[in-house]
Design a protein around this motif. Sequence first.
Motif, short mmCIF file in Angstrom:
data_model
loop_
_atom_site.label_atom_id
_atom_site.label_comp_id
_atom_site.label_asym_id
_atom_site.label_seq_id
_atom_site.Cartn_x
_atom_site.Cartn_y
_atom_site.Cartn_z
N PRO A 1 -19.06 14.13 -33.69
CA PRO A 1 -19.04 15.17 -32.65
C PRO A 1 -18.83 14.51 -31.29
O PRO A 1 -19.18 13.35 -31.10
N SER A 2 -18.27 15.25 -30.35
CA SER A 2 -18.06 14.70 -29.02
C SER A 2 -19.41 14.50 -28.34
O SER A 2 -20.42 15.08 -28.73
N MET A 3 -19.44 13.64 -27.32
CA MET A 3 -20.65 13.42 -26.52
C MET A 3 -21.20 14.76 -26.03
O MET A 3 -22.40 14.98 -25.98
N ILE A 4 -20.28 15.63 -25.62
CA ILE A 4 -20.69 16.92 -25.05
C ILE A 4 -21.40 17.76 -26.10
O ILE A 4 -22.48 18.30 -25.88
N ARG A 5 -20.78 17.85 -27.27
CA ARG A 5 -21.36 18.64 -28.35
C ARG A 5 -22.70 18.06 -28.80
O ARG A 5 -23.62 18.79 -29.17
N GLU A 6 -22.80 16.74 -28.77
CA GLU A 6 -24.04 16.09 -29.19
C GLU A 6 -25.18 16.45 -28.22
O GLU A 6 -26.29 16.75 -28.64
N PHE B 1 -25.31 19.10 -26.37
CA PHE B 1 -25.59 20.53 -26.55
C PHE B 1 -26.50 20.74 -27.77
O PHE B 1 -27.49 21.48 -27.71
N ALA B 2 -26.17 20.04 -28.87
CA ALA B 2 -26.98 20.19 -30.09
C ALA B 2 -28.40 19.67 -29.85
O ALA B 2 -29.39 20.27 -30.29
N TYR B 3 -28.52 18.58 -29.09
CA TYR B 3 -29.83 18.05 -28.74
C TYR B 3 -30.62 19.11 -27.96
O TYR B 3 -31.81 19.33 -28.20
N TYR C 1 -26.80 21.35 -18.84
CA TYR C 1 -25.56 21.42 -18.05
C TYR C 1 -24.37 20.88 -18.86
O TYR C 1 -23.39 20.43 -18.29
N SER C 2 -24.49 20.94 -20.20
CA SER C 2 -23.49 20.23 -21.00
C SER C 2 -22.18 20.98 -21.22
O SER C 2 -21.10 20.40 -21.07
N LEU C 3 -22.26 22.25 -21.57
CA LEU C 3 -21.05 22.95 -22.05
C LEU C 3 -20.33 23.75 -20.96
O LEU C 3 -20.97 24.35 -20.11
N GLY C 4 -19.01 23.77 -21.06
CA GLY C 4 -18.22 24.61 -20.16
C GLY C 4 -18.00 25.99 -20.75
O GLY C 4 -16.87 26.40 -20.99
N ASN C 5 -19.10 26.68 -20.99
CA ASN C 5 -19.09 27.95 -21.71
C ASN C 5 -19.39 29.07 -20.71
O ASN C 5 -20.47 29.11 -20.15
N PRO C 6 -18.45 29.98 -20.47
CA PRO C 6 -18.65 31.00 -19.45
C PRO C 6 -20.00 31.71 -19.59
O PRO C 6 -20.40 32.07 -20.70
N SER C 7 -20.68 31.89 -18.46
CA SER C 7 -21.99 32.54 -18.48
C SER C 7 -21.96 33.90 -17.83
O SER C 7 -22.99 34.54 -17.68
#
Lengths: 396, 396
Positions: free
Chosen positions: A13-18, A20-22, A38-44
């Motif tokens: 998994p990418s650093m970002i996904r890791e 996020f999962a953490y 602050y990990s994901l670029g997921n619209p809020s």
Amino acid sequence: MVNPTYEKLGSAPSMIRELFAYGLRRSAEVGPENVFDYSLGNPSIPAPQPVQQALLDVLHDTDPIQVHGYSMAGGFDGTRRAVAEDLTHRFGMTIRPEELFFTCGAAAALISVIRALTVSPDSEFVAIAPYFPEYLPFVESNGGKLVSVPADLDTFQISLDILEAHLTSHTQAVLVNSPNNPTGVVYSRQTLEGLAELLRRKSTQFGHPIYLIADEPYRELVYDGVEVPFLPTIYPNTLVCYSYSKSLSLPGERIGYVCVPSCVEGQADVLHAVAGAARSSGHVCPPTLVQLALQRCADARPDLAAYDANRRLLYRELTQMGYECIPPQGAFYIFVRVPDGDDVAFSQRAKLEHDLLVVPSTAFHCPGFLRLSYCVSHDMILRSLPAFRAIREKYQ
Amino acid sequence: MVNPTYEKLGSAPSMIRELFAYGLRRSAEVGPENVFDYSLGNPSIPAPQPVQQALLDVLHDTDPIQVHGYSMAGGFDGTRRAVAEDLTHRFGMTIRPEELFFTCGAAAALISVIRALTVSPDSEFVAIAPYFPEYLPFVESNGGKLVSVPADLDTFQISLDILEAHLTSHTQAVLVNSPNNPTGVVYSRQTLEGLAELLRRKSTQFGHPIYLIADEPYRELVYDGVEVPFLPTIYPNTLVCYSYSKSLSLPGERIGYVCVPSCVEGQADVLHAVAGAARSSGHVCPPTLVQLALQRCADARPDLAAYDANRRLLYRELTQMGYECIPPQGAFYIFVRVPDGDDVAFSQRAKLEHDLLVVPSTAFHCPGFLRLSYCVSHDMILRSLPAFRAIREKYQ
């Protein structure tokens, strides 16, 4: 037995996904109010109301066989017409419906363009670091070579001299992403005009066009009235890759497009190659329902008030604490310089000591910084400030 | 300047699409009631009511940020759980949620599997002709070689002797499609058990598994209670590629999956490679809304009465006219032998003299037949009968 490149790509998994999962695991342990993710670029922010309404309306008033049926590979004529009209209206340059090829999001758009422009194993695609980590597998798993060129590390504009030194007769395209992920910077008109001049000169020198691939999922996310020039008006050989994931908060709808304007050299061939590349990567047609909805609200724009409030708060507070931040102009990212330059150590410490999740810029092939995605709740930012302060004090 | 393979793939429409486009033009000229279009495999019955209702319900009762947000790359846990339970319930074999990787339809599923299993430029994928024309670009544009093996031309079951002669140490997989496009045949349990025995024996001989890729978009479309065995229960090294496009009349929703059951040799590696291959072809996640809907109606099945009535009518009338038809058991295709074997000439004559659009089987790499898609109105079939009769008489 299986392809080792893909096996690795699918298991690491990418650093970002890791991160996020953490965060999800820690939220379950210590409560979500104590984790600052602050990990994901997921619209809020939700999709604009006219878009939500259009989706419902289409389901209510259109024949289900059409709503759920195939469209042509590049999208419905009506959707292409509506979007082409909107682009023409906004950018003072005529975009015709047949210059748009709709795809399942920007990833598919980029890969179709990259495959279309890969003519030999030597074909080179230049990216400006820091860049979206997926560019690497997008290029290398589709037959090309990625050439990484550092941005100007003070302004994060393109450093034209360094770029020029990396252009070769194998350069097929330069990939730019403005507003930028991860820096939040918008390339200035001056930068882009310089880039256009350089690419024109090198195209002539090498005897073939160097295309510009404009990766523009964040086009609509800009603040303080900053201009995002429409690249085809500055450099004709531009292929635009767009997505509605961030601008209309529709990442799950998988909708975007490639725009190959008529000013592109060999336009018909490029468009055919994009269509063929898409077909060969499993693209049959873009999702229909969202296409039919877009046809009714091609002029919908996001309300950026929430992102803007987050941006101002974070920038003000972090700079007051002594962090050096690149002034954020677009997207929903803020790029923070790490006091001692060790971004991985900072990210690790923040995670383990404070449940504060920030992405080290090493993930973007440019160490020394942190990417904070501020598409989060305002309240989470407020609650996270003591953690930022505590870490900053350790660097005194 | 652009990749010539993709340029050709994007500019040369398939025979099927060309016929369809011709039909649209002729409809405008002579009226749609005078054009008899059997070209496309496009569902003509609406999505089942529970599916339509589930889509509306999700839009009404779920937070828009979730409805339109990203899912994990392989799909929502809830969707995978619901579908895994349905499969387990139906096929007497435990399928766990984590064995499913959702994709944007069957094309993306197939390409992800093909890429995952392509380990060198010599990697071979065997298809049984006649086969879906897209298999060729799916394999050849993703690094492998397609090996075409003719079916038994009387029954259109797999001819195991001919297949055996084409298996080599480079064979990575055999691709089967049952219920079959274009023949409408369903492979019998006897055929599949013979196939499994052959593949087991050759896997042992070559010292590596030969995988079976089961392309199953038509699984639910069978008539007269014909059995469609679940291939993993017969041959453990089976990767199932599924789509809801035909079974639930949802081609525009772009949803399907790869199932890699735990009985597959190297299951975890295969699944990782499928995920990595999907990622490298632009797959971020499957569309969210339809995933959330499926989670609520994973047991929805189509009402096949309309297709079945069409099938019976066409088969009865054509055989009475003297056409030899392969008895159609599944999908929505009927495969008709051309009296003099020249399928392209028949198709051309039918088109020009009668506005009757039937696909020559040359498109499926097996000349001598016509494919009729009977996902059309019953009335169109009735109106088209004189044209079939008139052509048949010319062959007396």
